[in-house]
Write a protein that holds these residues in place. Structure first.
Motif, PDB file in Angstrom:
ATOM      1  N   ALA A  22     -35.231  29.337  24.566  1.00  0.00           N
ATOM      2  CA  ALA A  22     -36.479  30.149  24.684  1.00  0.00           C
ATOM      3  C   ALA A  22     -36.252  31.404  23.864  1.00  0.00           C
ATOM      4  CB  ALA A  22     -36.786  30.451  26.123  1.00  0.00           C
ATOM      5  N   VAL A  23     -37.631  31.812  23.310  1.00  0.00           N
ATOM      6  CA  VAL A  23     -37.533  32.860  22.316  1.00  0.00           C
ATOM      7  C   VAL A  23     -38.117  34.124  22.894  1.00  0.00           C
ATOM      8  CG1 VAL A  23     -38.349  33.627  20.055  1.00  0.00           C
ATOM      9  CG2 VAL A  23     -37.638  31.275  20.377  1.00  0.00           C
ATOM     10  N   CYS A  24     -37.529  35.264  22.652  1.00  0.00           N
ATOM     11  CA  CYS A  24     -38.086  36.538  23.121  1.00  0.00           C
ATOM     12  C   CYS A  24     -38.932  37.141  22.026  1.00  0.00           C
ATOM     13  CB  CYS A  24     -36.972  37.507  23.509  1.00  0.00           C
ATOM     14  SG  CYS A  24     -37.577  39.072  24.137  1.00  0.00           S
ATOM     15  N   LEU A  25     -40.198  37.305  22.255  1.00  0.00           N
ATOM     16  CA  LEU A  25     -41.098  37.807  21.225  1.00  0.00           C
ATOM     17  C   LEU A  25     -40.701  39.213  20.815  1.00  0.00           C
ATOM     18  CD1 LEU A  25     -44.563  36.644  22.547  1.00  0.00           C
ATOM     19  CD2 LEU A  25     -43.214  35.651  20.718  1.00  0.00           C
ATOM     20  N   GLY A  26     -40.834  39.470  19.548  1.00  0.00           N
ATOM     21  CA  GLY A  26     -40.596  40.810  19.048  1.00  0.00           C
ATOM     22  C   GLY A  26     -39.188  41.026  18.550  1.00  0.00           C
ATOM     23  N   GLY A  27     -38.210  40.163  18.897  1.00  0.00           N
ATOM     24  CA  GLY A  27     -36.853  40.431  18.492  1.00  0.00           C
ATOM     25  C   GLY A  27     -36.261  39.378  17.596  1.00  0.00           C
ATOM     26  N   ALA A  28     -36.890  38.198  17.500  1.00  0.00           N
ATOM     27  CA  ALA A  28     -36.253  37.088  16.810  1.00  0.00           C
ATOM     28  C   ALA A  28     -36.704  36.946  15.370  1.00  0.00           C
ATOM     29  CB  ALA A  28     -36.534  35.788  17.557  1.00  0.00           C
ATOM     30  N   ALA A 181     -44.796  30.804  20.715  1.00  0.00           N
ATOM     31  CA  ALA A 181     -43.555  30.946  19.962  1.00  0.00           C
ATOM     32  C   ALA A 181     -42.714  29.696  20.131  1.00  0.00           C
ATOM     33  CB  ALA A 181     -42.770  32.181  20.422  1.00  0.00           C
ATOM     34  N   GLY A 182     -41.869  29.426  19.141  1.00  0.00           N
ATOM     35  CA  GLY A 182     -41.030  28.247  19.239  1.00  0.00           C
ATOM     36  C   GLY A 182     -40.043  28.162  18.096  1.00  0.00           C
ATOM     37  N   ASN A 183     -39.473  26.978  17.947  1.00  0.00           N
ATOM     38  CA  ASN A 183     -38.555  26.703  16.854  1.00  0.00           C
ATOM     39  C   ASN A 183     -39.068  25.487  16.092  1.00  0.00           C
ATOM     40  OD1 ASN A 183     -37.652  24.371  18.349  1.00  0.00           O
ATOM     41  ND2 ASN A 183     -36.329  25.721  19.552  1.00  0.00           N
ATOM     42  N   ALA A 184     -38.232  24.920  15.251  1.00  0.00           N
ATOM     43  CA  ALA A 184     -38.685  23.809  14.413  1.00  0.00           C
ATOM     44  C   ALA A 184     -38.925  22.530  15.202  1.00  0.00           C
ATOM     45  CB  ALA A 184     -37.662  23.551  13.304  1.00  0.00           C
ATOM     46  N   ARG A 185     -38.496  22.491  16.463  1.00  0.00           N
ATOM     47  CA  ARG A 185     -38.600  21.270  17.257  1.00  0.00           C
ATOM     48  C   ARG A 185     -39.668  21.333  18.341  1.00  0.00           C
ATOM     49  NH1 ARG A 185     -33.702  22.947  16.733  1.00  0.00           N
ATOM     50  NH2 ARG A 185     -33.644  23.800  18.850  1.00  0.00           N
ATOM     51  N   GLU A 186     -39.949  22.547  18.865  1.00  0.00           N
ATOM     52  CA  GLU A 186     -40.807  22.601  20.043  1.00  0.00           C
ATOM     53  C   GLU A 186     -41.402  23.987  20.264  1.00  0.00           C
ATOM     54  OE1 GLU A 186     -37.582  21.179  21.996  1.00  0.00           O
ATOM     55  OE2 GLU A 186     -36.589  23.122  22.219  1.00  0.00           O
ATOM     56  N   LEU A 187     -42.409  24.006  21.104  1.00  0.00           N
ATOM     57  CA  LEU A 187     -42.956  25.243  21.635  1.00  0.00           C
ATOM     58  C   LEU A 187     -42.048  25.690  22.772  1.00  0.00           C
ATOM     59  CD1 LEU A 187     -45.509  27.220  21.836  1.00  0.00           C
ATOM     60  CD2 LEU A 187     -46.288  25.660  23.622  1.00  0.00           C
ATOM     61  N   THR A 188     -41.590  26.922  22.744  1.00  0.00           N
ATOM     62  CA  THR A 188     -40.678  27.411  23.774  1.00  0.00           C
ATOM     63  C   THR A 188     -41.286  28.488  24.647  1.00  0.00           C
ATOM     64  OG1 THR A 188     -39.731  29.036  22.240  1.00  0.00           O
ATOM     65  CG2 THR A 188     -38.636  26.893  22.394  1.00  0.00           C
ATOM     66  N   ARG A 189     -42.406  29.079  24.197  1.00  0.00           N
ATOM     67  CA  ARG A 189     -42.966  30.198  24.960  1.00  0.00           C
ATOM     68  C   ARG A 189     -44.475  30.275  24.750  1.00  0.00           C
ATOM     69  NH1 ARG A 189     -40.741  35.634  26.427  1.00  0.00           N
ATOM     70  NH2 ARG A 189     -42.440  37.152  26.425  1.00  0.00           N
ATOM     71  N   LEU A 190     -45.187  30.532  25.836  1.00  0.00           N
ATOM     72  CA  LEU A 190     -46.615  30.770  25.793  1.00  0.00           C
ATOM     73  C   LEU A 190     -46.909  31.997  26.645  1.00  0.00           C
ATOM     74  CD1 LEU A 190     -49.452  28.167  25.997  1.00  0.00           C
ATOM     75  CD2 LEU A 190     -49.575  30.247  27.359  1.00  0.00           C
ATOM     76  N   GLU A 191     -47.621  32.943  26.064  1.00  0.00           N
ATOM     77  CA  GLU A 191     -47.926  34.186  26.776  1.00  0.00           C
ATOM     78  C   GLU A 191     -49.430  34.444  26.738  1.00  0.00           C
ATOM     79  OE1 GLU A 191     -46.948  38.998  26.499  1.00  0.00           O
ATOM     80  OE2 GLU A 191     -45.609  37.528  25.572  1.00  0.00           O
ATOM     81  N   LEU A 192     -49.985  34.722  27.899  1.00  0.00           N
ATOM     82  CA  LEU A 192     -51.394  35.065  28.040  1.00  0.00           C
ATOM     83  C   LEU A 192     -51.455  36.538  28.432  1.00  0.00           C
ATOM     84  CD1 LEU A 192     -52.394  31.943  30.130  1.00  0.00           C
ATOM     85  CD2 LEU A 192     -52.817  32.273  27.702  1.00  0.00           C
ATOM     86  N   GLU A 193     -52.034  37.357  27.567  1.00  0.00           N
ATOM     87  CA  GLU A 193     -51.997  38.807  27.761  1.00  0.00           C
ATOM     88  C   GLU A 193     -53.395  39.366  27.974  1.00  0.00           C
ATOM     89  OE1 GLU A 193     -51.354  42.122  24.590  1.00  0.00           O
ATOM     90  OE2 GLU A 193     -49.361  41.471  25.257  1.00  0.00           O
ATOM     91  N   ARG A 199     -50.014  40.259  32.305  1.00  0.00           N
ATOM     92  CA  ARG A 199     -49.838  39.098  31.446  1.00  0.00           C
ATOM     93  C   ARG A 199     -49.082  38.009  32.201  1.00  0.00           C
ATOM     94  NH1 ARG A 199     -45.664  42.556  30.298  1.00  0.00           N
ATOM     95  NH2 ARG A 199     -43.651  41.656  29.698  1.00  0.00           N
ATOM     96  N   VAL A 200     -49.133  36.813  31.654  1.00  0.00           N
ATOM     97  CA  VAL A 200     -48.398  35.671  32.167  1.00  0.00           C
ATOM     98  C   VAL A 200     -47.534  35.127  31.044  1.00  0.00           C
ATOM     99  CG1 VAL A 200     -48.567  33.356  33.150  1.00  0.00           C
ATOM    100  CG2 VAL A 200     -50.225  35.105  33.803  1.00  0.00           C
ATOM    101  N   VAL A 201     -46.265  34.885  31.328  1.00  0.00           N
ATOM    102  CA  VAL A 201     -45.332  34.373  30.324  1.00  0.00           C
ATOM    103  C   VAL A 201     -44.720  33.069  30.847  1.00  0.00           C
ATOM    104  CG1 VAL A 201     -43.237  34.805  29.001  1.00  0.00           C
ATOM    105  CG2 VAL A 201     -44.789  36.699  29.529  1.00  0.00           C
ATOM    106  N   ILE A 202     -44.859  32.007  30.062  1.00  0.00           N
ATOM    107  CA  ILE A 202     -44.272  30.720  30.422  1.00  0.00           C
ATOM    108  C   ILE A 202     -43.266  30.329  29.344  1.00  0.00           C
ATOM    109  CG2 ILE A 202     -44.687  28.318  31.089  1.00  0.00           C
ATOM    110  CD1 ILE A 202     -47.602  28.993  31.502  1.00  0.00           C
ATOM    111  N   THR A 203     -42.037  30.006  29.749  1.00  0.00           N
ATOM    112  CA  THR A 203     -41.039  29.496  28.816  1.00  0.00           C
ATOM    113  C   THR A 203     -40.780  28.036  29.132  1.00  0.00           C
ATOM    114  OG1 THR A 203     -39.243  30.316  30.242  1.00  0.00           O
ATOM    115  CG2 THR A 203     -39.958  31.738  28.429  1.00  0.00           C
ATOM    116  N   PHE A 204     -40.613  27.250  28.071  1.00  0.00           N
ATOM    117  CA  PHE A 204     -40.437  25.804  28.194  1.00  0.00           C
ATOM    118  C   PHE A 204     -39.080  25.380  27.652  1.00  0.00           C
ATOM    119  CE2 PHE A 204     -44.972  26.552  27.814  1.00  0.00           C
ATOM    120  CZ  PHE A 204     -45.525  25.735  28.782  1.00  0.00           C
ATOM    121  N   THR A 205     -38.454  24.407  28.302  1.00  0.00           N
ATOM    122  CA  THR A 205     -37.257  23.758  27.789  1.00  0.00           C
ATOM    123  C   THR A 205     -37.430  22.262  27.972  1.00  0.00           C
ATOM    124  OG1 THR A 205     -36.161  24.007  29.946  1.00  0.00           O
ATOM    125  CG2 THR A 205     -35.718  25.699  28.276  1.00  0.00           C
ATOM    126  N   PRO A 206     -36.864  21.431  27.082  1.00  0.00           N
ATOM    127  CA  PRO A 206     -37.049  19.980  27.208  1.00  0.00           C
ATOM    128  C   PRO A 206     -36.501  19.458  28.533  1.00  0.00           C
ATOM    129  CG  PRO A 206     -36.164  20.553  25.050  1.00  0.00           C
ATOM    130  CD  PRO A 206     -36.100  21.795  25.883  1.00  0.00           C
TER     131      PRO A 206
END
Length: 208
Positions: A22-28, A181-193, A199-206
């Motif tokens: 999972a990715v932290c928005l703003g820093g990666a 937000a995500g990487n080359a393989r998947e969506l890792t984060r969804l944020e509703l602000e 806000r609501v932040v959801i992080t995903f892992t396979p």
């Protein structure tokens, strides 16, 4: 996550729900954000989207944090998400309560642990269900119909900030910004602000 039959409760649900994923928005991502036409992506973004669609799985574990203006710490939830284009998105919450939500074209179905079912077809629920389904299906062309986008694409990581095209659409959804937000393989984060403090932040892992 518990809904009541009142429209106020549904509005609160729309504001605090969250896939969007999972990715932290703003820093990666060091690159500045650039405006994107999600219906006509440049080559590097199109290659990313093609790869995401090819590798996207149907199951993901998720953790959800809901931030409220009147609470110092977020409320935390966890569960498992299942997605199929023809059926929609299913979120099975296992912590701290056992309840399942199915987001589909008609709105949302809540299924309690005892099997009790309830349908919700309000406009705000339909708007939220649509953006969640489109985000997890990587249907960015569909998102382009209602959202403008700013994107950052780095070395294997990416993020999008979506803003409703009209005030009416923003009010229907209940959020000012949707961030993916995500990487080359998947969506890792969804944020509703809704605001800086709500806000609501959801992080995903396979799924294992």
């Amino acid at each position: 996550m518990v809904l009541s039959s009142s429209s106020a409760a549904l509005a609160r649900f729309g504001r605090t729900f969250a896939l969007t994923c999972a990715v932290c928005l703003g820093g990666a991502l060091p690159l500045p954000a650039a405006s994107l036409d999600l219906a006509d992506l440049p080559g590097d973004w199109q290659r990313l989207l093609t790869g995401l669609r090819e590798q996207s799985g149907e199951c993901a574990a998720f953790e959800e944090a809901r931030y409220r203006p009147f609470k110092r710490l977020p409320s935390n939830f966890a569960g498992e998400a299942h997605f199929a284009p023809e059926l929609g998105l299913t979120l099975h919450y296992t912590q701290p309560v056992d309840v399942t939500y199915r987001l589909h074209a008609e709105g949302l179905t809540r299924i309690n642990a005892d099997g009790d079912r309830r349908e919700f077809q309000q406009a705000e629920v339909q708007a939220l269900a649509a953006v969640m389904r489109q985000a997890l299906a990587f249907d960015w062309a569909a998102l382009a119909e209602q959202y403008t986008a700013d994107g950052q694409l780095g070395d294997g990581d990416w993020q999008l900030a979506l803003s409703p095209r009209s005030e009416a659409e923003s009010e229907a959804l209940g959020y000012r910004t949707v961030k993916l937000a995500g990487n080359a393989r998947e969506l890792t984060r969804l944020e509703l602000e809704r605001s800086n403090r709500e806000r609501v932040v959801i992080t995903f892992t396979p799924c294992e």
